[in-house]
Scaffold this motif. Structure first.
Motif, PDB file in Angstrom:
ATOM      1  N   ASN A   1       2.376   1.896  -3.425  1.00  0.00           N
ATOM      2  CA  ASN A   1       1.352   2.393  -4.344  1.00  0.00           C
ATOM      3  C   ASN A   1       1.041   3.858  -4.077  1.00  0.00           C
ATOM      4  O   ASN A   1       0.930   4.668  -5.003  1.00  0.00           O
ATOM      5  N   GLU A   2       0.887   4.199  -2.803  1.00  0.00           N
ATOM      6  CA  GLU A   2       0.565   5.583  -2.444  1.00  0.00           C
ATOM      7  C   GLU A   2       1.719   6.518  -2.805  1.00  0.00           C
ATOM      8  O   GLU A   2       1.493   7.626  -3.314  1.00  0.00           O
TER       9      GLU A   2
ATOM     10  N   GLN B   1       0.826  -1.202   0.000  1.00  0.00           N
ATOM     11  CA  GLN B   1       0.000   0.000   0.000  1.00  0.00           C
ATOM     12  C   GLN B   1       0.862   1.254   0.000  1.00  0.00           C
ATOM     13  O   GLN B   1       0.579   2.216  -0.721  1.00  0.00           O
ATOM     14  N   GLN B   2       1.934   1.224   0.764  1.00  0.00           N
ATOM     15  CA  GLN B   2       2.796   2.399   0.848  1.00  0.00           C
ATOM     16  C   GLN B   2       3.499   2.679  -0.481  1.00  0.00           C
ATOM     17  O   GLN B   2       3.634   3.830  -0.888  1.00  0.00           O
TER      18      GLN B   2
END
Length: 387
Positions: free
Chosen positions: A260-261, A257-258
């Protein structure tokens, strides 16, 4: 009052931006140990964070494996339809894989797709052995190509990115090979696939894209994920909008997730803040380039190619052009380089284009050179008398 304050703040920010150049002109940070954002067309660096720090790249390594394969196909040394046998070594690979067997014999296209979509280590070794004879020899090819691309802080030990001592690269170096790979439309097509099945000897095998950002970020068409406990979560992403393609690299984030963000933030920043500008057209005429010892003392030149640069939106009026003659002596042939046209924003050079002579310039004979010298001497004497 509010409008005046807003205008003042905007002016101050613009002044800061133009005074400091592109990289990190707008201060923000992303949760990655290393990162970079570039314009794919020009290679201009638009943002960087520890971009030259040597780090393990995990499966980002496979960008070079894919690049060598696509270049071999482009040269006619291989074909997407070539049938590739699977060795015991390829079959034995761990990590992400599609569980190939020595009983499999697959088209090169299928293996490249499996590498791009599913980051398959077994497919990667099979391709390396097919193109290089052995993986060890293929790795030598990888390192040779890296040097050719200017990847001075890179050393590959294997074709997959599986953990190995002395296997490292940098975000900047990754951006160099990513620029080359993204040129291939097949790669961009495969990188957009979310889910697909491929045919193996024992039936169909499902592959799912390791890049989950393609499900949430509009227009993304590349490029490669990577993850090991040592390398953390890495991602090379690419998006094109209205002919403006950005490539982002984030390395060693804490989670999928990190990464991607962080990638989305970099891409958003690039598209929000920058724009492409054509600042020099191909075959543009530049008059009166000085030539030494020629029958003609100047020659008109033309630009060898067009030049596009990336600038902050609303700042293209800050660009300036400078002509740099090479001071060449006759004889000059038509099409010979006689100078350069350089584009600056402030003191920062954004790019340069060769200037080519539009006609032949013959060498002046000794009488012409003598009379030019004499005339210059007379003018200098007159100038001295006037003082």
């Amino acid at each position: 009052m509010k409008r005046k304050l807003s205008l003042f703040i905007s002016t101050v920010l613009l002044t800061i931006i133009l005074g400091t150049g592109f990289v990190n002109a707008v201060e923000f940070d992303i949760p990655a140990k290393s990162a970079i954002l570039i314009d794919a067309k020009t290679g201009q660096v638009l943002y960087e964070k520890e971009a030259h720090k040597k780090l393990p790249p995990a499966s980002i390594t496979k960008i070079m494996t894919l690049l060598l394969a696509m270049e071999a196909i482009e040269r006619g040394e291989a074909s997407l339809n070539d049938m590739v046998s699977i060795s015991k070594r390829a079959e034995s690979m761990g990590g992400s894989q599609i569980y190939l067997s020595t009983r499999d014999r697959l088209p090169l296209k299928t293996l490249l797709k499996a590498i791009t979509v599913a980051s398959a280590n077994d497919a990667c070794v099979a391709v390396a052995e097919y193109l290089g004879g052995t993986e060890e020899n293929f790795v030598r090819m990888m390192n040779k190509r890296a040097r050719e691309l200017g990847m001075v802080n890179t050393h590959f030990v294997n074709s997959t990115g599986l953990p190995a001592e002395n296997h490292y690269t940098t975000a900047y170096d990754i951006s160099l090979m990513a620029r080359e790979l993204i040129k291939y439309k097949e790669i961009r097509k495969w990188a957009r696939i979310w889910h697909e099945t491929i045919q193996l000897h024992d039936g169909k095998r499902s592959i799912t894209n390791t890049n989950t950002l393609i499900k949430s970020y509009p227009g993304i068409d590349g490029l490669k994920t990577g993850h090991t406990s040592e390398a953390g979560y890495c991602l090379v992403a690419s998006v094109e909008r209205d002919g403006f393609r950005l490539i982002s690299v984030v390395m060693n984030t804490a989670s999928e997730q990190q990464r991607n963000e962080a990638s989305a933030r970099l891409l958003d920043y690039g598209f929000r803040v920058f724009e492409h500008k054509v600042v020099v057209k191909e075959n543009e005429t530049v008059k009166d380039i000085p030539i030494q010892k020629g029958k003609k003392q100047t020659v008109d030149a033309y630009t060898a190619k067009s030049l596009q640069v990336v600038v902050f939106k609303g700042t293209s009026n800050q660009l300036r052009r400078e002509i740099k003659p090479l001071g060449k002596s006759a004889p000059i042939s038509k099409g010979e380089k006689v100078g350069e046209l350089i584009v600056y924003q402030g003191e920062k050079e954004l790019g340069r284009v060769d200037l080519l002579a539009s006609e032949d310039v013959e060498k002046a004979n000794i009488f012409i050179l003598f009379f030019r010298w004499l005339w210059k001497l007379i003018l200098d004497l007159i100038g001295q008398l006037k003082k």
